[in-house]
Scaffold this motif. Structure first.
Motif, PDB file in Angstrom:
ATOM      1  N   LEU A  64      -7.253  -4.266  -1.396  1.00  0.00           N
ATOM      2  CA  LEU A  64      -5.922  -4.876  -1.460  1.00  0.00           C
ATOM      3  C   LEU A  64      -5.977  -6.332  -1.033  1.00  0.00           C
ATOM      4  O   LEU A  64      -5.402  -7.202  -1.691  1.00  0.00           O
ATOM      5  N   LEU A  65      -6.694  -6.616   0.028  1.00  0.00           N
ATOM      6  CA  LEU A  65      -6.795  -7.992   0.519  1.00  0.00           C
ATOM      7  C   LEU A  65      -7.432  -8.898  -0.527  1.00  0.00           C
ATOM      8  O   LEU A  65      -6.937 -10.000  -0.795  1.00  0.00           O
ATOM      9  N   GLN A  66      -8.515  -8.441  -1.157  1.00  0.00           N
ATOM     10  CA  GLN A  66      -9.150  -9.219  -2.219  1.00  0.00           C
ATOM     11  C   GLN A  66      -8.185  -9.450  -3.380  1.00  0.00           C
ATOM     12  O   GLN A  66      -8.113 -10.559  -3.935  1.00  0.00           O
ATOM     13  N   ARG A  96       1.879 -11.442   6.646  1.00  0.00           N
ATOM     14  CA  ARG A  96       2.113 -12.281   5.465  1.00  0.00           C
ATOM     15  C   ARG A  96       2.936 -11.483   4.453  1.00  0.00           C
ATOM     16  O   ARG A  96       2.559 -10.369   4.090  1.00  0.00           O
ATOM     17  N   TYR A  97       4.032 -12.082   4.035  1.00  0.00           N
ATOM     18  CA  TYR A  97       4.887 -11.485   3.017  1.00  0.00           C
ATOM     19  C   TYR A  97       4.596 -12.167   1.685  1.00  0.00           C
ATOM     20  O   TYR A  97       4.585 -13.387   1.596  1.00  0.00           O
ATOM     21  N   TYR A  98       4.366 -11.341   0.680  1.00  0.00           N
ATOM     22  CA  TYR A  98       4.015 -11.842  -0.640  1.00  0.00           C
ATOM     23  C   TYR A  98       5.220 -11.748  -1.564  1.00  0.00           C
ATOM     24  O   TYR A  98       5.956 -10.763  -1.553  1.00  0.00           O
ATOM     25  N   THR A  99       5.399 -12.792  -2.388  1.00  0.00           N
ATOM     26  CA  THR A  99       6.511 -12.877  -3.325  1.00  0.00           C
ATOM     27  C   THR A  99       5.955 -13.126  -4.716  1.00  0.00           C
ATOM     28  O   THR A  99       5.041 -13.934  -4.892  1.00  0.00           O
ATOM     29  N   LEU A 100       6.510 -12.456  -5.690  1.00  0.00           N
ATOM     30  CA  LEU A 100       6.119 -12.637  -7.081  1.00  0.00           C
ATOM     31  C   LEU A 100       6.659 -13.976  -7.583  1.00  0.00           C
ATOM     32  O   LEU A 100       7.826 -14.295  -7.394  1.00  0.00           O
ATOM     33  N   ARG A 135      -6.774 -13.030  -4.728  1.00  0.00           N
ATOM     34  CA  ARG A 135      -7.021 -13.379  -6.126  1.00  0.00           C
ATOM     35  C   ARG A 135      -5.706 -13.737  -6.831  1.00  0.00           C
ATOM     36  O   ARG A 135      -5.611 -14.755  -7.519  1.00  0.00           O
ATOM     37  N   LEU A 136      -4.684 -12.916  -6.639  1.00  0.00           N
ATOM     38  CA  LEU A 136      -3.395 -13.164  -7.281  1.00  0.00           C
ATOM     39  C   LEU A 136      -2.725 -14.427  -6.744  1.00  0.00           C
ATOM     40  O   LEU A 136      -2.093 -15.167  -7.500  1.00  0.00           O
ATOM     41  N   GLU A 137      -2.888 -14.673  -5.453  1.00  0.00           N
ATOM     42  CA  GLU A 137      -2.334 -15.898  -4.866  1.00  0.00           C
ATOM     43  C   GLU A 137      -3.075 -17.123  -5.404  1.00  0.00           C
ATOM     44  O   GLU A 137      -2.444 -18.133  -5.765  1.00  0.00           O
ATOM     45  N   ASP A 138      -4.397 -17.043  -5.499  1.00  0.00           N
ATOM     46  CA  ASP A 138      -5.206 -18.152  -6.024  1.00  0.00           C
ATOM     47  C   ASP A 138      -4.827 -18.485  -7.463  1.00  0.00           C
ATOM     48  O   ASP A 138      -4.885 -19.638  -7.881  1.00  0.00           O
ATOM     49  N   THR A 165       0.833  -1.204   0.000  1.00  0.00           N
ATOM     50  CA  THR A 165       0.000   0.000   0.000  1.00  0.00           C
ATOM     51  C   THR A 165       0.866   1.251   0.000  1.00  0.00           C
ATOM     52  O   THR A 165       0.637   2.178  -0.791  1.00  0.00           O
ATOM     53  N   ARG A 166       1.853   1.277   0.864  1.00  0.00           N
ATOM     54  CA  ARG A 166       2.738   2.447   0.953  1.00  0.00           C
ATOM     55  C   ARG A 166       3.478   2.671  -0.362  1.00  0.00           C
ATOM     56  O   ARG A 166       3.600   3.801  -0.824  1.00  0.00           O
ATOM     57  N   TRP A 167       3.960   1.597  -0.996  1.00  0.00           N
ATOM     58  CA  TRP A 167       4.685   1.705  -2.268  1.00  0.00           C
ATOM     59  C   TRP A 167       3.796   2.353  -3.332  1.00  0.00           C
ATOM     60  O   TRP A 167       4.240   3.238  -4.057  1.00  0.00           O
ATOM     61  N   ILE A 168       2.544   1.902  -3.416  1.00  0.00           N
ATOM     62  CA  ILE A 168       1.618   2.445  -4.416  1.00  0.00           C
ATOM     63  C   ILE A 168       1.256   3.892  -4.096  1.00  0.00           C
ATOM     64  O   ILE A 168       1.313   4.763  -4.969  1.00  0.00           O
TER      65      ILE A 168
END
Length: 112
Positions: A45-47, A72-76, A51-54, A27-30
């Motif tokens: 953001l949570l949705q 939770r840390y998200y990785t591309l 969605r992207l994780e699914d 959020t801060r980055w955006i």
């Protein structure tokens, strides 16, 4: 500012190119990167993250933040990188078309 459909997905994926981040960091980055012009609602953001994780574009692991909080840390993922490249090209074309229709030019670089 209202975002075009799919834009939040692209922004979240782009936020993760350099390194894994948790939701607040994304959020801060955006918001900082857009000089506050693109506010991000937590629910949206949570949705988006779910969605992207699914879809396999992100992976997520629990970690500890700088403030000693669990997050939770998200990785591309590799499929996420490919999707980002494809969707960035599509978005770039849409922005260029809108700029043409509205009568102004937008410098469209490689974005990398």
């Amino acid at each position: 500012m209202a975002l075009l459909k799919g834009t939040l997905d692209v922004l979240v994926l782009k936020a993760l190119v350099a390194s894994p981040r948790h939701g607040f960091e994304i959020t801060r980055w955006i918001e900082e990167g857009s000089a506050g012009e693109i506010p991000i609602e937590s629910a949206a953001l949570l949705q988006c993250l779910h969605r992207l994780e699914d879809r396999g574009f992100l992976s997520a692991d629990w970690g500890i933040t700088a403030n000693n909080r669990r997050a939770r840390y998200y990785t591309l993922t590799e499929p996420g990188q490919a999707h980002l490249i494809q969707e960035t090209a599509t978005l770039r074309e849409s922005v260029a078309a809108l700029a043409t229709l509205l009568g102004f030019s937008v410098p469209i670089g490689s974005g990398r």
